[in-house]
Structure formats: C-alpha cells, structure tokens
Design a protein around this motif. Sequence first.
Motif, PDB file in Angstrom:
ATOM      1  N   MET A  36      -8.821 -31.275  61.914  1.00 19.60           N
ATOM      2  CA  MET A  36      -7.467 -31.754  61.811  1.00 19.60           C
ATOM      3  C   MET A  36      -6.521 -30.546  61.868  1.00 19.60           C
ATOM      4  SD  MET A  36      -7.808 -35.345  60.572  1.00 19.60           S
ATOM      5  CE  MET A  36      -7.185 -35.419  62.198  1.00 19.60           C
ATOM      6  N   SER A  37      -5.281 -30.823  62.121  1.00 23.19           N
ATOM      7  CA  SER A  37      -4.295 -29.764  62.310  1.00 23.19           C
ATOM      8  C   SER A  37      -3.769 -29.233  60.978  1.00 23.19           C
ATOM      9  CB  SER A  37      -3.140 -30.294  63.148  1.00 23.19           C
ATOM     10  OG  SER A  37      -2.473 -31.323  62.454  1.00 23.19           O
ATOM     11  N   ASP A  38      -3.054 -28.140  61.072  1.00 24.61           N
ATOM     12  CA  ASP A  38      -2.407 -27.551  59.910  1.00 24.61           C
ATOM     13  C   ASP A  38      -1.347 -28.525  59.375  1.00 24.61           C
ATOM     14  OD1 ASP A  38      -1.491 -25.791  58.019  1.00 24.61           O
ATOM     15  OD2 ASP A  38      -0.767 -24.297  59.436  1.00 24.61           O
ATOM     16  N   ILE A  39      -0.964 -28.341  58.137  1.00 25.55           N
ATOM     17  CA  ILE A  39       0.086 -29.184  57.565  1.00 25.55           C
ATOM     18  C   ILE A  39       1.391 -28.851  58.271  1.00 25.55           C
ATOM     19  CG2 ILE A  39       1.432 -29.664  55.497  1.00 25.55           C
ATOM     20  CD1 ILE A  39      -1.058 -29.096  53.855  1.00 25.55           C
ATOM     21  N   SER A  40       1.948 -29.818  58.997  1.00 25.96           N
ATOM     22  CA  SER A  40       3.190 -29.566  59.722  1.00 25.96           C
ATOM     23  C   SER A  40       4.395 -30.026  58.916  1.00 25.96           C
ATOM     24  CB  SER A  40       3.159 -30.284  61.074  1.00 25.96           C
ATOM     25  OG  SER A  40       2.959 -31.665  60.876  1.00 25.96           O
ATOM     26  N   SER A  41       4.136 -30.824  57.887  1.00 29.59           N
ATOM     27  CA  SER A  41       5.208 -31.349  57.054  1.00 29.59           C
ATOM     28  C   SER A  41       4.631 -31.595  55.672  1.00 29.59           C
ATOM     29  CB  SER A  41       5.706 -32.666  57.654  1.00 29.59           C
ATOM     30  OG  SER A  41       6.350 -33.437  56.687  1.00 29.59           O
ATOM     31  N   ARG A  42       5.474 -31.512  54.662  1.00 23.45           N
ATOM     32  CA  ARG A  42       4.968 -31.810  53.321  1.00 23.45           C
ATOM     33  C   ARG A  42       4.983 -33.305  53.051  1.00 23.45           C
ATOM     34  NH1 ARG A  42       3.542 -27.697  50.183  1.00 23.45           N
ATOM     35  NH2 ARG A  42       3.806 -28.887  48.287  1.00 23.45           N
ATOM     36  N   ASN A  43       5.371 -34.131  54.031  1.00 22.27           N
ATOM     37  CA  ASN A  43       5.284 -35.574  53.890  1.00 22.27           C
ATOM     38  C   ASN A  43       3.916 -36.012  54.411  1.00 22.27           C
ATOM     39  OD1 ASN A  43       5.433 -38.357  53.904  1.00 22.27           O
ATOM     40  ND2 ASN A  43       7.521 -38.417  54.718  1.00 22.27           N
ATOM     41  N   ILE A  44       2.904 -35.817  53.591  1.00 22.99           N
ATOM     42  CA  ILE A  44       1.519 -36.096  53.987  1.00 22.99           C
ATOM     43  C   ILE A  44       1.334 -37.579  54.288  1.00 22.99           C
ATOM     44  CG2 ILE A  44      -0.885 -36.044  53.189  1.00 22.99           C
ATOM     45  CD1 ILE A  44       0.398 -33.290  53.992  1.00 22.99           C
ATOM     46  N   GLN A  60       3.416 -39.780  55.644  1.00 23.91           N
ATOM     47  CA  GLN A  60       3.876 -40.101  56.995  1.00 23.91           C
ATOM     48  C   GLN A  60       3.001 -39.432  58.052  1.00 23.91           C
ATOM     49  OE1 GLN A  60       6.310 -42.441  57.755  1.00 23.91           O
ATOM     50  NE2 GLN A  60       5.260 -42.190  59.718  1.00 23.91           N
ATOM     51  N   HIS A  61       2.585 -38.201  57.791  1.00 27.91           N
ATOM     52  CA  HIS A  61       1.703 -37.480  58.710  1.00 27.91           C
ATOM     53  C   HIS A  61       0.403 -38.263  58.918  1.00 27.91           C
ATOM     54  CE1 HIS A  61       0.199 -33.965  60.824  1.00 27.91           C
ATOM     55  NE2 HIS A  61      -0.812 -33.852  59.992  1.00 27.91           N
ATOM     56  N   LEU A  62      -0.148 -38.761  57.821  1.00 31.45           N
ATOM     57  CA  LEU A  62      -1.379 -39.555  57.873  1.00 31.45           C
ATOM     58  C   LEU A  62      -1.163 -40.843  58.665  1.00 31.45           C
ATOM     59  CD1 LEU A  62      -4.298 -39.896  56.944  1.00 31.45           C
ATOM     60  CD2 LEU A  62      -3.415 -40.793  54.792  1.00 31.45           C
ATOM     61  N   LEU A  63      -0.077 -41.562  58.387  1.00 32.85           N
ATOM     62  CA  LEU A  63       0.218 -42.787  59.124  1.00 32.85           C
ATOM     63  C   LEU A  63       0.355 -42.517  60.618  1.00 32.85           C
ATOM     64  CD1 LEU A  63       2.784 -44.600  56.807  1.00 32.85           C
ATOM     65  CD2 LEU A  63       0.329 -45.042  57.041  1.00 32.85           C
ATOM     66  N   ASP A  64       1.009 -41.418  60.963  1.00 27.81           N
ATOM     67  CA  ASP A  64       1.182 -41.059  62.376  1.00 27.81           C
ATOM     68  C   ASP A  64      -0.170 -40.847  63.050  1.00 27.81           C
ATOM     69  OD1 ASP A  64       3.927 -41.201  61.961  1.00 27.81           O
ATOM     70  OD2 ASP A  64       4.203 -39.014  61.915  1.00 27.81           O
ATOM     71  N   ILE A  65      -1.059 -40.120  62.394  1.00 28.44           N
ATOM     72  CA  ILE A  65      -2.385 -39.857  62.964  1.00 28.44           C
ATOM     73  C   ILE A  65      -3.173 -41.153  63.118  1.00 28.44           C
ATOM     74  CG2 ILE A  65      -4.649 -38.828  62.468  1.00 28.44           C
ATOM     75  CD1 ILE A  65      -3.068 -36.464  61.243  1.00 28.44           C
ATOM     76  N   LEU A  66      -3.190 -41.980  62.080  1.00 33.91           N
ATOM     77  CA  LEU A  66      -3.959 -43.225  62.141  1.00 33.91           C
ATOM     78  C   LEU A  66      -3.423 -44.156  63.224  1.00 33.91           C
ATOM     79  CD1 LEU A  66      -4.624 -43.933  58.359  1.00 33.91           C
ATOM     80  CD2 LEU A  66      -6.080 -42.748  60.026  1.00 33.91           C
ATOM     81  N   THR A  67      -2.119 -44.198  63.374  1.00 33.67           N
ATOM     82  CA  THR A  67      -1.514 -45.040  64.404  1.00 33.67           C
ATOM     83  C   THR A  67      -1.846 -44.496  65.796  1.00 33.67           C
ATOM     84  OG1 THR A  67       0.254 -45.692  62.906  1.00 33.67           O
ATOM     85  CG2 THR A  67       0.660 -46.003  65.256  1.00 33.67           C
ATOM     86  N   THR A  68      -1.679 -43.201  65.994  1.00 36.83           N
ATOM     87  CA  THR A  68      -1.986 -42.577  67.282  1.00 36.83           C
ATOM     88  C   THR A  68      -3.452 -42.789  67.670  1.00 36.83           C
ATOM     89  OG1 THR A  68      -0.284 -40.901  66.967  1.00 36.83           O
ATOM     90  CG2 THR A  68      -2.034 -40.366  68.535  1.00 36.83           C
ATOM     91  N   GLU A  69      -4.329 -42.696  66.692  1.00 37.58           N
ATOM     92  CA  GLU A  69      -5.769 -42.847  66.936  1.00 37.58           C
ATOM     93  C   GLU A  69      -6.226 -44.314  66.953  1.00 37.58           C
ATOM     94  OE1 GLU A  69      -8.007 -40.534  67.736  1.00 37.58           O
ATOM     95  OE2 GLU A  69      -6.494 -38.958  67.700  1.00 37.58           O
ATOM     96  N   GLN A  70      -5.280 -45.233  66.822  1.00 40.80           N
ATOM     97  CA  GLN A  70      -5.549 -46.674  66.848  1.00 40.80           C
ATOM     98  C   GLN A  70      -6.589 -47.098  65.811  1.00 40.80           C
ATOM     99  OE1 GLN A  70      -6.433 -47.328  71.035  1.00 40.80           O
ATOM    100  NE2 GLN A  70      -4.261 -47.607  71.471  1.00 40.80           N
ATOM    101  N   ALA A  71      -6.442 -46.540  64.620  1.00 42.65           N
ATOM    102  CA  ALA A  71      -7.329 -46.902  63.516  1.00 42.65           C
ATOM    103  C   ALA A  71      -6.969 -48.290  63.000  1.00 42.65           C
ATOM    104  CB  ALA A  71      -7.189 -45.883  62.385  1.00 42.65           C
TER     105      ALA A  71
END
Length: 169
Positions: free
Chosen positions: A1-9, A11-22
């Motif tokens: 997984m990538s480095d922390i790009s934002s301290r809003n973990i 939202q970051h998690l939701l973005d990844i799960l949505t992009t990956e069609q989880a």
Amino acid sequence: MSDISSRNIHQHLLDILTTEQARFRVMEHEAIGKCEAVSDIRGTDLGQGAKALVCKVKGNDVKQHVLAILAADQQADLSRLASHLGGLKASLASPAEVDALTACVFGAIPPFSFHPSLKLVADPLLFERFDEIAFNAGLLEKSIVMDTQDYLRIAQPELVAFRREPAAE
C-alpha cells in the motif's frame, strides 16, 4: 500500500476500497473500545473482527515496525511474531509511534498499512472462518464490514500464524 497521503485515514480507505471495487459497507456507531461490544453493535461474530496491533520487532539485526492483524477472539503471541520475522522479541508500539505510523488512535486502526515502514502481517485464522471481516475504519465511530477475499486481494498481508495457541492439557 502507499504512504499516508492524508491524515484522513477513513476517507483514504474508502477511496481505495471503492477504486478496487471491494464489496463492503460502512457502519456508524458509538465510539466503543471493546471488541465484544462493537461486535454486538455491528451484528458480527467476535471472530470476524480484525484486531490491529502495531508492534516493534527487534533483535538479530532486525528492527521492524509491524501492523499485526488477528481475529478479535484470539490473543497475540508476540514471541511467535518476532521469531517468524527473524527477531528475538516483539512489543507493542508506543502511542506516538502508532500515531506516526497509522495516523489513528488505538482501537481505530484499520487492517491496512499506508506507511512504508509498517509491514503488514495477518494471522490466517481471521480469513478461514468467515466470508466477511469487520474492523474500525480509521475512526472509533465508523466500522467497515468487507468481503474477506477482497481484503486479501487489496491489502496483500503476509500470512503469519502468531496467535496464542491453547495450552496443552
């Protein structure tokens, strides 16, 4: 997984799960620190809960931070974890280390590593018993329940048996 790009973990998690069609759903609930209580609120089995422990493994020229994931109805055997990773001992990280490596408070850490210095390992029992796992999603008051196979595909943890085995009778 990538480095922390934002301290809003969260939202970051939701973005990844949505992009990956989880396959997942988000649940809002009271901020409760006990695994048993949050399982009841989620309507999930305690064993579906993905408990996240930030650990330090040391010794034998090993110095590694680890995000160790196991089923919430199990206890960690940190010496097994250390041994598997080539170290002599493992301990829980300090609150400051947890914050620096996860941008989350204790109890809110999702089973994903977004920091390059935080190795992700998971005990395989978590994935053997249920089709879905549940975990706090970067915030104490929000959980995610997601498909087990989607989690394994996206997070790609190293599978390491480090749960405490019952004592022989």
